[in-house]
Design a protein around this motif. Structure first.
Motif, mmCIF file in Angstrom:
data_model
loop_
_atom_site.group_PDB
_atom_site.id
_atom_site.type_symbol
_atom_site.label_atom_id
_atom_site.label_comp_id
_atom_site.label_asym_id
_atom_site.label_seq_id
_atom_site.Cartn_x
_atom_site.Cartn_y
_atom_site.Cartn_z
ATOM 1 N N UNK A 33 0.859 -1.188 0.000
ATOM 2 C CA UNK A 33 0.000 0.000 0.000
ATOM 3 C C UNK A 33 0.895 1.237 0.000
ATOM 4 N N UNK A 34 0.553 2.176 -0.854
ATOM 5 C CA UNK A 34 1.238 3.464 -0.924
ATOM 6 C C UNK A 34 0.309 4.544 -0.390
ATOM 7 N N UNK A 35 0.888 5.464 0.381
ATOM 8 C CA UNK A 35 0.156 6.652 0.830
ATOM 9 C C UNK A 35 0.862 7.855 0.224
ATOM 10 N N UNK A 36 0.154 8.568 -0.646
ATOM 11 C CA UNK A 36 0.728 9.731 -1.308
ATOM 12 C C UNK A 36 0.793 10.929 -0.382
ATOM 13 N N UNK A 37 1.497 11.968 -0.829
ATOM 14 C CA UNK A 37 1.703 13.152 0.026
ATOM 15 C C UNK A 37 0.411 13.923 0.292
ATOM 16 N N UNK A 38 -0.660 13.586 -0.409
ATOM 17 C CA UNK A 38 -1.966 14.203 -0.134
ATOM 18 C C UNK A 38 -2.960 13.206 0.448
ATOM 19 N N UNK A 39 -2.440 12.054 0.880
ATOM 20 C CA UNK A 39 -3.273 11.082 1.571
ATOM 21 C C UNK A 39 -3.940 10.027 0.713
ATOM 22 N N UNK A 93 10.405 16.550 -4.869
ATOM 23 C CA UNK A 93 11.300 16.457 -3.725
ATOM 24 C C UNK A 93 10.446 15.993 -2.563
ATOM 25 N N UNK A 94 10.715 14.774 -2.101
ATOM 26 C CA UNK A 94 9.896 14.176 -1.047
ATOM 27 C C UNK A 94 10.776 13.482 -0.016
ATOM 28 N N UNK A 95 10.268 13.445 1.194
ATOM 29 C CA UNK A 95 10.813 12.538 2.195
ATOM 30 C C UNK A 95 9.899 11.328 2.159
ATOM 31 N N UNK A 96 10.493 10.154 2.154
ATOM 32 C CA UNK A 96 9.638 8.979 2.112
ATOM 33 C C UNK A 96 10.065 7.961 3.149
ATOM 34 N N UNK A 97 9.109 7.144 3.490
ATOM 35 C CA UNK A 97 9.307 6.059 4.439
ATOM 36 C C UNK A 97 8.846 4.783 3.759
ATOM 37 N N UNK A 98 9.703 3.789 3.749
ATOM 38 C CA UNK A 98 9.382 2.488 3.176
ATOM 39 C C UNK A 98 9.339 1.454 4.300
ATOM 40 N N UNK A 99 8.362 0.573 4.245
ATOM 41 C CA UNK A 99 8.274 -0.543 5.183
ATOM 42 C C UNK A 99 8.562 -1.825 4.416
ATOM 43 N N UNK A 100 9.657 -2.468 4.761
ATOM 44 C CA UNK A 100 10.060 -3.728 4.152
ATOM 45 C C UNK A 100 9.782 -4.851 5.138
ATOM 46 N N UNK A 101 9.304 -5.996 4.637
ATOM 47 C CA UNK A 101 9.023 -7.157 5.479
ATOM 48 C C UNK A 101 9.738 -8.380 4.904
ATOM 49 N N UNK A 102 10.210 -9.223 5.805
ATOM 50 C CA UNK A 102 10.856 -10.449 5.370
ATOM 51 C C UNK A 102 9.808 -11.553 5.311
ATOM 52 N N UNK A 103 9.560 -12.053 4.112
ATOM 53 C CA UNK A 103 8.590 -13.109 3.861
ATOM 54 C C UNK A 103 9.351 -14.387 3.495
ATOM 55 N N UNK A 104 8.678 -15.531 3.428
ATOM 56 C CA UNK A 104 9.387 -16.760 3.057
ATOM 57 C C UNK A 104 10.146 -16.641 1.733
ATOM 58 N N UNK A 113 5.265 5.698 2.087
ATOM 59 C CA UNK A 113 4.518 6.923 2.381
ATOM 60 C C UNK A 113 5.382 8.126 2.023
ATOM 61 N N UNK A 114 4.777 9.091 1.354
ATOM 62 C CA UNK A 114 5.466 10.276 0.866
ATOM 63 C C UNK A 114 5.043 11.530 1.640
ATOM 64 N N UNK A 115 5.998 12.406 1.864
ATOM 65 C CA UNK A 115 5.719 13.754 2.401
ATOM 66 C C UNK A 115 6.491 14.742 1.533
#
Length: 119
Positions: A33-39, A93-104, A113-115
């Protein structure tokens, strides 16, 4: 900074820059899921499909910070780029946060998520 995720972060940036939808499909978790800078929200299919209208012309990622938590990691960074959306040039120009998960099957990007930053 932990370097074990760095190749995947770089691979994601490269896939974005090249519009490599096959590589993006492999890197993104099925429930991405992506959350853009405007939600606004985009799921995996919607994110990949945006590359039909959106093209990066240049892309630079700086200020990388990786934090590991058991089978998850948070990557924060600043991304600057020149792009085209439906033929219209734009500078990002954005600050972003990525969530990575370890799957099998390995590490996958589960969320981003972008700001927007003032340039």
């Amino acid at each position: 900074m932990s370097t074990d995720l760095l190749p995947l972060v770089r691979a994601f940036d490269d896939a974005e820059l090249r519009g490599d939808t096959g590589r993006l499909d492999a890197l993104l978790a099925d429930d991405f899921m992506s959350i853009g800078d405007r939600g606004f929200l985009l799921d995996k299919r919607q994110w990949i499909d945006t590359h039909a209208d959106f093209t990066y012309l240049s892309l630079e990622t700086t200020e990388l910070d990786v934090r590991h938590y058991d089978r998850a990691a948070i990557v924060r960074c600043v991304r600057r780029g020149e792009a085209s959306w439906r033929g219209e040039a734009m500078t990002l120009t954005v600050r972003l946060s990525q969530t990575w998960v370890e799957l099998p099957e390995g590490w996958r990007l589960a969320g981003i998520q972008f700001s927007a930053l003032d340039t």
